[in-house]
Design a protein around this motif. Structure first.
Motif, PDB file in Angstrom:
ATOM      1  N   VAL A   1     -81.077  28.668  73.327  1.00  0.00           N
ATOM      2  CA  VAL A   1     -81.296  28.804  71.884  1.00  0.00           C
ATOM      3  C   VAL A   1     -82.364  29.869  71.642  1.00  0.00           C
ATOM      4  O   VAL A   1     -83.302  30.028  72.419  1.00  0.00           O
ATOM      5  N   VAL A   2     -82.176  30.604  70.532  1.00  0.00           N
ATOM      6  CA  VAL A   2     -82.992  31.774  70.238  1.00  0.00           C
ATOM      7  C   VAL A   2     -83.557  31.650  68.833  1.00  0.00           C
ATOM      8  O   VAL A   2     -82.863  31.218  67.902  1.00  0.00           O
ATOM      9  N   ARG A   3     -84.789  32.064  68.704  1.00  0.00           N
ATOM     10  CA  ARG A   3     -85.467  32.060  67.406  1.00  0.00           C
ATOM     11  C   ARG A   3     -85.935  33.486  67.114  1.00  0.00           C
ATOM     12  O   ARG A   3     -86.418  34.185  68.004  1.00  0.00           O
ATOM     13  N   PHE A   4     -85.773  33.901  65.868  1.00  0.00           N
ATOM     14  CA  PHE A   4     -86.148  35.259  65.475  1.00  0.00           C
ATOM     15  C   PHE A   4     -87.344  35.220  64.533  1.00  0.00           C
ATOM     16  O   PHE A   4     -87.478  34.313  63.723  1.00  0.00           O
ATOM     17  N   GLY A   5     -88.198  36.238  64.668  1.00  0.00           N
ATOM     18  CA  GLY A   5     -89.406  36.298  63.847  1.00  0.00           C
ATOM     19  C   GLY A   5     -90.518  35.479  64.454  1.00  0.00           C
ATOM     20  O   GLY A   5     -91.092  34.600  63.810  1.00  0.00           O
ATOM     21  N   ALA A   6     -90.826  35.775  65.721  1.00  0.00           N
ATOM     22  CA  ALA A   6     -91.838  34.995  66.433  1.00  0.00           C
ATOM     23  C   ALA A   6     -93.187  35.040  65.730  1.00  0.00           C
ATOM     24  O   ALA A   6     -93.980  34.105  65.837  1.00  0.00           O
ATOM     25  N   ALA A   7     -93.442  36.123  64.987  1.00  0.00           N
ATOM     26  CA  ALA A   7     -94.722  36.251  64.279  1.00  0.00           C
ATOM     27  C   ALA A   7     -94.559  35.993  62.788  1.00  0.00           C
ATOM     28  O   ALA A   7     -95.372  36.445  61.979  1.00  0.00           O
TER      29      ALA A   7
ATOM     30  N   GLY B   1     -94.624  34.445  59.108  1.00  0.00           N
ATOM     31  CA  GLY B   1     -95.753  33.810  58.445  1.00  0.00           C
ATOM     32  C   GLY B   1     -95.621  32.312  58.299  1.00  0.00           C
ATOM     33  O   GLY B   1     -96.621  31.611  58.148  1.00  0.00           O
ATOM     34  N   SER B   2     -94.399  31.784  58.350  1.00  0.00           N
ATOM     35  CA  SER B   2     -94.187  30.351  58.194  1.00  0.00           C
ATOM     36  C   SER B   2     -92.907  29.966  58.911  1.00  0.00           C
ATOM     37  O   SER B   2     -92.032  30.814  59.155  1.00  0.00           O
ATOM     38  N   PRO B   3     -92.756  28.673  59.248  1.00  0.00           N
ATOM     39  CA  PRO B   3     -91.497  28.226  59.862  1.00  0.00           C
ATOM     40  C   PRO B   3     -90.292  28.509  58.973  1.00  0.00           C
ATOM     41  O   PRO B   3     -89.210  28.843  59.464  1.00  0.00           O
ATOM     42  N   GLU B   4     -90.472  28.383  57.673  1.00  0.00           N
ATOM     43  CA  GLU B   4     -89.366  28.634  56.750  1.00  0.00           C
ATOM     44  C   GLU B   4     -88.947  30.099  56.786  1.00  0.00           C
ATOM     45  O   GLU B   4     -87.745  30.412  56.711  1.00  0.00           O
TER      46      GLU B   4
ATOM     47  N   GLY C   1     -89.224  32.017  59.414  1.00  0.00           N
ATOM     48  CA  GLY C   1     -88.497  32.152  60.673  1.00  0.00           C
ATOM     49  C   GLY C   1     -87.082  31.629  60.561  1.00  0.00           C
ATOM     50  O   GLY C   1     -86.139  32.212  61.119  1.00  0.00           O
ATOM     51  N   ASP C   2     -86.890  30.515  59.835  1.00  0.00           N
ATOM     52  CA  ASP C   2     -85.537  29.993  59.602  1.00  0.00           C
ATOM     53  C   ASP C   2     -84.680  31.029  58.888  1.00  0.00           C
ATOM     54  O   ASP C   2     -83.524  31.276  59.259  1.00  0.00           O
ATOM     55  N   ALA C   3     -85.246  31.625  57.840  1.00  0.00           N
ATOM     56  CA  ALA C   3     -84.494  32.603  57.053  1.00  0.00           C
ATOM     57  C   ALA C   3     -84.148  33.828  57.890  1.00  0.00           C
ATOM     58  O   ALA C   3     -83.025  34.355  57.805  1.00  0.00           O
ATOM     59  N   LEU C   4     -85.078  34.301  58.697  1.00  0.00           N
ATOM     60  CA  LEU C   4     -84.809  35.452  59.556  1.00  0.00           C
ATOM     61  C   LEU C   4     -83.716  35.126  60.572  1.00  0.00           C
ATOM     62  O   LEU C   4     -82.814  35.934  60.817  1.00  0.00           O
ATOM     63  N   THR C   5     -83.786  33.941  61.164  1.00  0.00           N
ATOM     64  CA  THR C   5     -82.793  33.543  62.166  1.00  0.00           C
ATOM     65  C   THR C   5     -81.410  33.446  61.549  1.00  0.00           C
ATOM     66  O   THR C   5     -80.414  33.937  62.120  1.00  0.00           O
ATOM     67  N   LYS C   6     -81.308  32.831  60.384  1.00  0.00           N
ATOM     68  CA  LYS C   6     -80.014  32.732  59.706  1.00  0.00           C
ATOM     69  C   LYS C   6     -79.472  34.114  59.356  1.00  0.00           C
ATOM     70  O   LYS C   6     -78.261  34.372  59.479  1.00  0.00           O
ATOM     71  N   ALA C   7     -80.352  35.008  58.946  1.00  0.00           N
ATOM     72  CA  ALA C   7     -79.908  36.356  58.585  1.00  0.00           C
ATOM     73  C   ALA C   7     -79.395  37.115  59.803  1.00  0.00           C
ATOM     74  O   ALA C   7     -78.390  37.833  59.725  1.00  0.00           O
ATOM     75  N   VAL C   8     -80.048  36.959  60.949  1.00  0.00           N
ATOM     76  CA  VAL C   8     -79.598  37.636  62.165  1.00  0.00           C
ATOM     77  C   VAL C   8     -78.238  37.089  62.600  1.00  0.00           C
ATOM     78  O   VAL C   8     -77.343  37.852  63.010  1.00  0.00           O
TER      79      VAL C   8
END
Length: 473
Positions: free
Chosen positions: A396-402, A404-407, A409-416
């Motif tokens: 499993v992969v998460r995008f936006g390691a830096a 500003g908030s978990p939310e 990061g969620d939005a960035l991951t969904k967009a990717v």
């Protein structure tokens, strides 16, 4: 056969060969949306028949734009095998032969193919040779069959005949299961009347492995009939539960250990990965799929039970019009719930013969290595984080390691994920892991090559860079 029937078969055959030849080049995503598919396939209820050859042409034209590229080399969205041509060929024959695989007398060749393939499966998976094997639609029903055998035997030992008297008034059956078990196991428990809310959920570690010490705590005190459900291959991380400890703790309490090994149980066929599933042979039942790592066509699963008598008692169908077989004949109706069912023995027998022990081991090892290659390349890119050790074929992969908030990061991951799917190079899916949105990657299609993995990785990285630069809006 009529000329029209033969023409329909010939057109389907010619198209299937063309589809197979294009599997490496066609997009893994669908090309048509639901409205286009409805427009192509819908219409008034047919009042008069149409030429079979014409209907097949219409089916191909209308349906193929909505066919997912699960049989290609760049489909990583779910744990889905790629329907090897040899298995498909056997499946074509299965359809044309028109056998009802539920009974020996209705389909003797299938019954023998199942018997032989079952013996080979037990050998390849390193499971007790005295075990019985039921051929099911998939791991969901395989879990159902195994847990039915467990439920009935444990309650019978407690003085209750669930076959005759049902569950009303029966002694309570305790079920312990890891907190990160697959959803289909909970479905099987529902189907069996055991309830998914009544289970004892056992804590897991960061990768989703059951915590043996937490299980030990859960098993303290008076228990009564007990089933513990372990997992070979967590759906997100590929992690394996500690089978040795689970089996020891459960059997000390007189309980039954079941292993949900839909894809992970196949690690036992690969010398480099077999240690991951060490101790699984100490369980009492196992569920796995053929349409995943064995690459049979859909649908095909295996319910494996050490106590063959318990298996038979839970599944046997009896009627005066069904002839009985002797002890030397294996009758499929004793080992799976459907009396009418596909003759799955042919495709399984074929794929085991085509791949052999060495071929299966090599494929499992290659997929695990490709998953590691893909994960390592992604993790090397700034802002991309792989969240688990890649032990098997899942990560499993998460995008936006830096972020500003978990939310965010969620939005960035969904967009990717959305941009990767839109690019059409590969197909990946998403899901929730540890309350955060992630990209899920499963490497399990037999055609997948290093080139497929590298091309797909480049596409994911490009999608991430674009999202990172432009944002999610």
């Amino acid at each position: 056969m009529s000329d029209d029937g033969r023409a329909a078969l010939e057109r389907a055959y010619a198209h299937a060969l063309g589809f197979d030849e294009a599997r490496r080049s066609r997009s893994p995503n669908v090309l048509a949306g639901v409205e286009a598919l409805r427009a192509a396939l819908d219409g008034p209820t047919p009042e008069q028949g149409t030429s079979a050859a014409v209907v097949i042409d219409n089916l191909i034209r209308g349906a193929e734009p909505g066919v997912m590229g699960t049989t290609g080399g760049r489909f990583f969205g779910w744990v889905i095998g790629a329907s090897h041509p040899a298995g498909v060929a056997a499946d074509w024959l299965t359809s044309l032969w028109g056998q009802n695989g539920g009974s020996f007398y209705a389909a003797p060749a299938n019954a023998v193919a199942e018997q032989v393939a079952a013996r080979w499966l037990l050998d390849l998976l390193g499971l007790p040779p005295e075990s019985s094997v039921g051929f099911t639609t998939g791991a969901t029903m395989a879990n159902f069959v195994c847990l039915a055998a467990a439920r009935n035997k444990l309650l019978r030992e407690a003085g209750w005949d669930v076959e005759a008297d049902g569950l009303h008034g029966a002694p309570p059956l305790r079920v312990c299961i890891g907190d990160d078990a697959h959803a289909t196991v909970f479905s099987a428990l529902r189907y069996l009347g055991l309830g998914y809310r009544r289970v004892t959920r056992v804590a897991t570690d960061a990768a989703g492995r059951m915590d043996a010490s937490a299980l030990s705590d859960a098993l303290s005190g008076e228990l009564g009939p007990l089933v513990v459900i372990a997992q070979a291959g967590q759906i997100n991380t590929g992690a394996f539960d500690p089978f040795d400890e689970i089996a020891e703790l459960t059997h000390e309490c007189g309980g039954w250990v079941h292993v949900d090994g839909a894809f992970g149980l196949w690690a036992r066929t690969c010398p480099e990965r077999a240690a991951l599933a060490a101790g699984a042979e100490k369980a009492d039942s196992w569920a796995t799929d053929g349409h995943k790592w064995l690459q049979t066509p859909y649908d095909c699963g295996y319910a494996i039970v050490r106590d063959a008598q318990a298996h038979r008692e839970a599944m046997t169908v009896g009627a005066s019009y069904l002839p009985t077989t002797g002890e030397d004949i294996r009758d499929p109706l004793h080992f799976a719930p459907e009396l009418s069912r596909r003759a799955r023995g042919f495709a399984t027998w074929t794929m085991l013969r085509v791949l052999g022990r060495e071929g299966i081991a090599a494929m499992v090892g290659r997929h695990c290595a490709l998953a590691r290659r893909m994960a390592d390349r992604l993790a090397a890119e700034s802002g991309i984080e792989v969240l688990n050790d890649v032990e098997l074929n899942q990560f499993v992969v998460r995008f936006g390691a830096a972020a500003g908030s978990p939310e965010e990061g969620d939005a960035l991951t969904k967009a990717v994920i959305a941009r990767t799917q839109a690019a059409g190079v590969c197909y990946v899916g998403g899901g929730s892991w540890r309350e955060r949105w992630v990209m899920r990657v499963s490497v399990i299609s037999w055609p997948t090559t290093e080139a497929d993995v590298d091309m797909s990785t480049d596409s994911i990285i490009a999608a991430w860079r674009e999202v990172n630069e432009r944002g999610v809006g």
